[in-house]
Design a protein around this motif. Structure first.
Motif, PDB file in Angstrom:
ATOM      1  N   ASP A   5       0.824  -1.200   0.000  1.00  0.00           N
ATOM      2  CA  ASP A   5       0.000   0.000   0.000  1.00  0.00           C
ATOM      3  C   ASP A   5       0.862   1.254   0.000  1.00  0.00           C
ATOM      4  N   VAL A   6       1.896   1.247   0.797  1.00  0.00           N
ATOM      5  CA  VAL A   6       2.804   2.398   0.854  1.00  0.00           C
ATOM      6  C   VAL A   6       3.513   2.567  -0.483  1.00  0.00           C
ATOM      7  N   ARG A   7       3.921   1.468  -1.077  1.00  0.00           N
ATOM      8  CA  ARG A   7       4.607   1.523  -2.371  1.00  0.00           C
ATOM      9  C   ARG A   7       3.684   2.107  -3.431  1.00  0.00           C
ATOM     10  N   ILE A   8       2.438   1.673  -3.468  1.00  0.00           N
ATOM     11  CA  ILE A   8       1.486   2.194  -4.450  1.00  0.00           C
ATOM     12  C   ILE A   8       1.211   3.676  -4.185  1.00  0.00           C
ATOM     13  N   LEU A   9       1.078   4.042  -2.913  1.00  0.00           N
ATOM     14  CA  LEU A   9       0.863   5.443  -2.559  1.00  0.00           C
ATOM     15  C   LEU A   9       2.021   6.312  -3.036  1.00  0.00           C
ATOM     16  N   LEU A  10       3.244   5.866  -2.785  1.00  0.00           N
ATOM     17  CA  LEU A  10       4.411   6.638  -3.221  1.00  0.00           C
ATOM     18  C   LEU A  10       4.520   6.689  -4.735  1.00  0.00           C
ATOM     19  N   GLN A  11       4.227   5.574  -5.401  1.00  0.00           N
ATOM     20  CA  GLN A  11       4.324   5.540  -6.858  1.00  0.00           C
ATOM     21  C   GLN A  11       3.255   6.397  -7.520  1.00  0.00           C
ATOM     22  N   ALA A  12       2.210   6.747  -6.803  1.00  0.00           N
ATOM     23  CA  ALA A  12       1.195   7.648  -7.340  1.00  0.00           C
ATOM     24  C   ALA A  12       1.459   9.093  -6.909  1.00  0.00           C
ATOM     25  N   LEU A  54      -7.268   6.268  -1.570  1.00  0.00           N
ATOM     26  CA  LEU A  54      -6.509   5.023  -1.730  1.00  0.00           C
ATOM     27  C   LEU A  54      -6.432   4.267  -0.408  1.00  0.00           C
ATOM     28  N   TYR A  55      -6.216   4.988   0.684  1.00  0.00           N
ATOM     29  CA  TYR A  55      -6.157   4.360   1.998  1.00  0.00           C
ATOM     30  C   TYR A  55      -7.495   3.694   2.341  1.00  0.00           C
ATOM     31  N   VAL A  56      -8.587   4.417   2.118  1.00  0.00           N
ATOM     32  CA  VAL A  56      -9.923   3.871   2.413  1.00  0.00           C
ATOM     33  C   VAL A  56     -10.198   2.654   1.539  1.00  0.00           C
ATOM     34  N   LEU A  57      -9.831   2.737   0.278  1.00  0.00           N
ATOM     35  CA  LEU A  57     -10.068   1.631  -0.643  1.00  0.00           C
ATOM     36  C   LEU A  57      -9.260   0.390  -0.255  1.00  0.00           C
ATOM     37  N   ALA A 111      -2.559  12.761 -13.615  1.00  0.00           N
ATOM     38  CA  ALA A 111      -1.256  12.169 -13.274  1.00  0.00           C
ATOM     39  C   ALA A 111      -1.420  11.116 -12.182  1.00  0.00           C
ATOM     40  N   TRP A 112      -2.222  11.420 -11.160  1.00  0.00           N
ATOM     41  CA  TRP A 112      -2.453  10.455 -10.080  1.00  0.00           C
ATOM     42  C   TRP A 112      -3.101   9.185 -10.611  1.00  0.00           C
ATOM     43  N   ILE A 113      -4.148   9.336 -11.402  1.00  0.00           N
ATOM     44  CA  ILE A 113      -4.871   8.168 -11.916  1.00  0.00           C
ATOM     45  C   ILE A 113      -3.957   7.303 -12.775  1.00  0.00           C
ATOM     46  N   GLY A 114      -3.195   7.939 -13.651  1.00  0.00           N
ATOM     47  CA  GLY A 114      -2.266   7.193 -14.499  1.00  0.00           C
ATOM     48  C   GLY A 114      -1.187   6.496 -13.696  1.00  0.00           C
ATOM     49  N   ALA A 115      -0.607   7.208 -12.733  1.00  0.00           N
ATOM     50  CA  ALA A 115       0.456   6.623 -11.913  1.00  0.00           C
ATOM     51  C   ALA A 115      -0.076   5.507 -11.019  1.00  0.00           C
ATOM     52  N   GLN A 116      -1.282   5.681 -10.474  1.00  0.00           N
ATOM     53  CA  GLN A 116      -1.860   4.635  -9.636  1.00  0.00           C
ATOM     54  C   GLN A 116      -2.191   3.402 -10.464  1.00  0.00           C
TER      55      GLN A 116
END
Length: 145
Positions: A5-12, A54-57, A111-116
């Motif tokens: 989760d942290v990795r996905i958060l940072l990558q977005a 993202l956290y809630v999801l 950018a967020w949507i694409g990166a996530q």
């Protein structure tokens, strides 16, 4: 928060912050200091909204997996509506340039949507949680039958 989760958060968040920095620089050149402030505020709003979403999801996926898809659709719809409300609420502000704010919010959201999406595709996340192997096999005892 688990490491995936942290990795996905940072990558977005990192690409979104980079897009926000570019938007702030461009807005600063085009609209002056108020344009740069508007772009920075927009970027922070997007990172905050999308990060909380993202956290809630992710929590929903772990605790109520049967609601994951519906929750995801509802959450993204709510996030987009809230971003529209922010743009509408600040359209006449004098704190920053509203056009720079609106354009930056759209750019940062994309950018967020694409990166996530990219981060989710690259992540190696198990779709099925494996059960403990302890309950699957009978324990060995010293007795033979």
């Amino acid at each position: 928060m688990p490491s995936n989760d942290v990795r996905i958060l940072l990558q977005a968040a990192v690409p979104t912050a980079a897009v926000g920095a570019v938007a702030a620089a461009v807005s600063g050149v085009v609209a002056g200091g108020k344009g740069a402030v508007g772009a920075l505020v927009a970027t922070l709003v997007v990172i905050l909204f999308m990060g909380v979403g993202l956290y809630v999801l992710q929590r929903t996926a772990k605790t109520l997996p049967h609601l994951f898809q519906a929750m995801g659709l509802m959450l993204y719809t709510a996030q987009i509506l809230l971003l529209f409300i922010f743009v509408a609420a600040f359209k006449n502000t004098t704190l920053f340039n509203p056009k720079a704010f609106a354009i930056s919010i759209v750019a940062a959201t994309l950018a967020w949507i694409g990166a996530q999406a990219r981060a989710q595709m690259k992540a190696k996340i198990l779709y099925v949680e494996p059960e403990s192997s302890k309950g699957d096999r009978p324990e060995k005892t010293g007795h033979s039958s």
